[in-house]
Design a protein around this motif. Structure first.
Motif, PDB file in Angstrom:
ATOM      1  N   THR A 103     154.821  58.688  55.086  1.00 35.06           N
ATOM      2  CA  THR A 103     153.544  57.968  55.149  1.00 35.06           C
ATOM      3  C   THR A 103     152.912  58.279  56.497  1.00 35.06           C
ATOM      4  O   THR A 103     153.440  59.055  57.283  1.00 35.06           O
ATOM      5  CB  THR A 103     153.747  56.450  54.990  1.00 35.06           C
ATOM      6  OG1 THR A 103     154.665  56.005  55.987  1.00 35.06           O
ATOM      7  CG2 THR A 103     154.269  56.099  53.614  1.00 35.06           C
ATOM      8  N   GLY A 104     151.815  57.654  56.755  1.00 38.69           N
ATOM      9  CA  GLY A 104     151.096  57.877  58.006  1.00 38.69           C
ATOM     10  C   GLY A 104     149.882  58.747  57.760  1.00 38.69           C
ATOM     11  O   GLY A 104     149.604  59.170  56.635  1.00 38.69           O
ATOM     12  N   THR A 105     149.194  59.042  58.823  1.00 36.31           N
ATOM     13  CA  THR A 105     147.968  59.810  58.691  1.00 36.31           C
ATOM     14  C   THR A 105     148.221  61.278  58.372  1.00 36.31           C
ATOM     15  O   THR A 105     147.289  62.005  58.039  1.00 36.31           O
ATOM     16  CB  THR A 105     147.129  59.699  59.986  1.00 36.31           C
ATOM     17  OG1 THR A 105     147.937  60.098  61.094  1.00 36.31           O
ATOM     18  CG2 THR A 105     146.622  58.283  60.185  1.00 36.31           C
ATOM     19  N   THR A 165     145.892  67.824  63.407  1.00 37.82           N
ATOM     20  CA  THR A 165     144.828  66.932  63.864  1.00 37.82           C
ATOM     21  C   THR A 165     143.842  66.651  62.748  1.00 37.82           C
ATOM     22  O   THR A 165     143.701  67.433  61.808  1.00 37.82           O
ATOM     23  CB  THR A 165     144.055  67.555  65.039  1.00 37.82           C
ATOM     24  OG1 THR A 165     143.499  68.799  64.613  1.00 37.82           O
ATOM     25  CG2 THR A 165     144.945  67.778  66.244  1.00 37.82           C
ATOM     26  N   ASP A 166     143.150  65.516  62.861  1.00 39.04           N
ATOM     27  CA  ASP A 166     142.056  65.253  61.932  1.00 39.04           C
ATOM     28  C   ASP A 166     140.801  65.939  62.462  1.00 39.04           C
ATOM     29  O   ASP A 166     140.845  66.625  63.482  1.00 39.04           O
ATOM     30  CB  ASP A 166     141.861  63.751  61.693  1.00 39.04           C
ATOM     31  CG  ASP A 166     141.509  62.986  62.958  1.00 39.04           C
ATOM     32  OD1 ASP A 166     141.160  63.621  63.971  1.00 39.04           O
ATOM     33  OD2 ASP A 166     141.567  61.751  62.933  1.00 39.04           O
ATOM     34  N   THR A 167     139.693  65.750  61.796  1.00 33.01           N
ATOM     35  CA  THR A 167     138.468  66.460  62.185  1.00 33.01           C
ATOM     36  C   THR A 167     137.948  66.044  63.562  1.00 33.01           C
ATOM     37  O   THR A 167     137.232  66.794  64.197  1.00 33.01           O
ATOM     38  CB  THR A 167     137.363  66.247  61.136  1.00 33.01           C
ATOM     39  OG1 THR A 167     137.189  64.846  60.922  1.00 33.01           O
ATOM     40  CG2 THR A 167     137.723  66.917  59.830  1.00 33.01           C
ATOM     41  N   SER A 168     138.339  64.864  64.046  1.00 28.15           N
ATOM     42  CA  SER A 168     137.895  64.428  65.369  1.00 28.15           C
ATOM     43  C   SER A 168     138.833  64.893  66.476  1.00 28.15           C
ATOM     44  O   SER A 168     138.572  64.654  67.648  1.00 28.15           O
ATOM     45  CB  SER A 168     137.763  62.904  65.411  1.00 28.15           C
ATOM     46  OG  SER A 168     139.034  62.305  65.293  1.00 28.15           O
ATOM     47  N   GLY A 169     139.948  65.543  66.110  1.00 31.12           N
ATOM     48  CA  GLY A 169     140.892  66.040  67.109  1.00 31.12           C
ATOM     49  C   GLY A 169     142.042  65.110  67.398  1.00 31.12           C
ATOM     50  O   GLY A 169     142.873  65.393  68.252  1.00 31.12           O
ATOM     51  N   THR A 170     142.129  63.988  66.694  1.00 33.34           N
ATOM     52  CA  THR A 170     143.225  63.041  66.886  1.00 33.34           C
ATOM     53  C   THR A 170     144.467  63.540  66.146  1.00 33.34           C
ATOM     54  O   THR A 170     144.389  63.919  64.984  1.00 33.34           O
ATOM     55  CB  THR A 170     142.831  61.652  66.342  1.00 33.34           C
ATOM     56  OG1 THR A 170     141.619  61.237  66.981  1.00 33.34           O
ATOM     57  CG2 THR A 170     143.919  60.633  66.600  1.00 33.34           C
ATOM     58  N   ASN A 171     145.614  63.533  66.831  1.00 34.69           N
ATOM     59  CA  ASN A 171     146.850  63.987  66.207  1.00 34.69           C
ATOM     60  C   ASN A 171     147.265  63.047  65.078  1.00 34.69           C
ATOM     61  O   ASN A 171     147.087  61.834  65.176  1.00 34.69           O
ATOM     62  CB  ASN A 171     147.959  64.086  67.249  1.00 34.69           C
ATOM     63  CG  ASN A 171     147.726  65.221  68.203  1.00 34.69           C
ATOM     64  OD1 ASN A 171     146.714  65.265  68.871  1.00 34.69           O
ATOM     65  ND2 ASN A 171     148.646  66.142  68.264  1.00 34.69           N
ATOM     66  N   LEU A 172     147.838  63.637  64.030  1.00 33.00           N
ATOM     67  CA  LEU A 172     148.247  62.867  62.858  1.00 33.00           C
ATOM     68  C   LEU A 172     149.664  62.331  63.046  1.00 33.00           C
ATOM     69  O   LEU A 172     150.534  63.011  63.581  1.00 33.00           O
ATOM     70  CB  LEU A 172     148.174  63.740  61.609  1.00 33.00           C
ATOM     71  CG  LEU A 172     146.801  64.328  61.286  1.00 33.00           C
ATOM     72  CD1 LEU A 172     146.874  65.214  60.044  1.00 33.00           C
ATOM     73  CD2 LEU A 172     145.768  63.239  61.092  1.00 33.00           C
ATOM     74  N   LEU A 173     149.898  61.116  62.569  1.00 33.60           N
ATOM     75  CA  LEU A 173     151.180  60.427  62.696  1.00 33.60           C
ATOM     76  C   LEU A 173     151.996  60.621  61.420  1.00 33.60           C
ATOM     77  O   LEU A 173     151.465  60.499  60.312  1.00 33.60           O
ATOM     78  CB  LEU A 173     150.932  58.933  62.936  1.00 33.60           C
ATOM     79  CG  LEU A 173     152.151  58.081  63.212  1.00 33.60           C
ATOM     80  CD1 LEU A 173     152.733  58.437  64.574  1.00 33.60           C
ATOM     81  CD2 LEU A 173     151.778  56.607  63.185  1.00 33.60           C
ATOM     82  N   GLY A 219     146.221  67.705  56.577  1.00 33.38           N
ATOM     83  CA  GLY A 219     147.656  67.478  56.676  1.00 33.38           C
ATOM     84  C   GLY A 219     148.361  67.890  55.400  1.00 33.38           C
ATOM     85  O   GLY A 219     148.072  68.945  54.827  1.00 33.38           O
ATOM     86  N   LEU A 220     149.262  67.044  54.958  1.00 29.24           N
ATOM     87  CA  LEU A 220     150.041  67.329  53.761  1.00 29.24           C
ATOM     88  C   LEU A 220     149.346  66.763  52.525  1.00 29.24           C
ATOM     89  O   LEU A 220     148.790  65.669  52.554  1.00 29.24           O
ATOM     90  CB  LEU A 220     151.428  66.717  53.887  1.00 29.24           C
ATOM     91  CG  LEU A 220     152.251  67.189  55.105  1.00 29.24           C
ATOM     92  CD1 LEU A 220     153.493  66.344  55.246  1.00 29.24           C
ATOM     93  CD2 LEU A 220     152.600  68.647  54.969  1.00 29.24           C
ATOM     94  N   LYS A 221     149.407  67.498  51.446  1.00 31.19           N
ATOM     95  CA  LYS A 221     148.839  67.047  50.186  1.00 31.19           C
ATOM     96  C   LYS A 221     149.868  66.201  49.446  1.00 31.19           C
ATOM     97  O   LYS A 221     151.060  66.253  49.765  1.00 31.19           O
ATOM     98  CB  LYS A 221     148.433  68.253  49.333  1.00 31.19           C
ATOM     99  CG  LYS A 221     147.342  69.074  49.965  1.00 31.19           C
ATOM    100  CD  LYS A 221     146.995  70.284  49.125  1.00 31.19           C
ATOM    101  CE  LYS A 221     145.902  71.080  49.804  1.00 31.19           C
ATOM    102  NZ  LYS A 221     145.551  72.282  49.066  1.00 31.19           N
ATOM    103  N   PRO A 222     149.451  65.395  48.471  1.00 33.19           N
ATOM    104  CA  PRO A 222     150.423  64.620  47.703  1.00 33.19           C
ATOM    105  C   PRO A 222     151.490  65.530  47.087  1.00 33.19           C
ATOM    106  O   PRO A 222     151.183  66.569  46.533  1.00 33.19           O
ATOM    107  CB  PRO A 222     149.572  63.960  46.607  1.00 33.19           C
ATOM    108  CG  PRO A 222     148.204  63.886  47.217  1.00 33.19           C
ATOM    109  CD  PRO A 222     148.079  65.123  48.077  1.00 33.19           C
ATOM    110  N   GLY A 223     152.749  65.129  47.271  1.00 30.86           N
ATOM    111  CA  GLY A 223     153.857  65.923  46.767  1.00 30.86           C
ATOM    112  C   GLY A 223     154.437  66.884  47.803  1.00 30.86           C
ATOM    113  O   GLY A 223     155.524  67.402  47.623  1.00 30.86           O
TER     114      GLY A 223
END
Length: 156
Positions: free
Chosen positions: A138-140, A110-118, A147-151
């Motif tokens: 790609t995606g959020t 989730t992001d800081t607002s609690g929305t799940n990442l795509l 979430g995931l860092k570059p690489g």
């Protein structure tokens, strides 16, 4: 002699109010720092878990491309039977679509607002003579903090 023992006992009766308040303040400061860091850590773990759980789907898509020569029709639940549909878990909360090799899922991260990442995984069919299919995520879910860092997980 009796009087010396009484003074020794009185000097070690307990902590002062100031000492207790300092300890409570230190614990409060540590908690204020640790709780957000722990939330970021668990979110990143769920994002990485989602990528790991999609490995069998990626293998199925690669087999489909190998057999058919194209990404078209490499769908979850297709008659060719190559591409499995991933189960809904704490890491993958919803499977939006797996169409023509493109995997779109909602992760437990989730992001800081609690929305799940795509998470959107897009394959690139191997060129003639190449051994491996390449993937781009790609995606959020490609979010450095939660979430995931570059690489990581094929994020650019």
């Amino acid at each position: 002699m009796q009087r010396v023992q009484n003074l020794g006992r009185r000097a070690q009766e307990g902590f002062t109010l100031i000492e207790l308040m300092i300890v409570v303040a230190i614990i409060g400061i540590l908690a204020a720092i640790a709780i957000p860091q722990y939330s970021d850590y668990t979110s990143r773990t769920k994002a990485a878990g989602a990528v790991a759980e999609l490995a069998s789907v990626k293998t199925g898509i690669a087999m489909c491309v190998q057999e058919t020569g194209t990404l078209t029709g490499c769908d979850a639940g297709a008659a060719n039977g190559y591409v499995p549909t991933p189960a809904v878990t704490k890491n993958i909360t919803a499977v939006t679509s797996i169409t023509n090799g493109i995997i779109t899922v909602t992760t437990g991260a989730t992001d800081t607002s609690g929305t799940n990442l795509l998470l959107v995984d897009t394959p690139t069919a191997p060129v003639a003579g190449a051994a491996n299919m390449t993937w781009t995520t790609t995606g959020t879910v490609c979010n450095v903090n939660r979430g995931l860092k570059p690489g990581q997980g094929d994020c650019p």
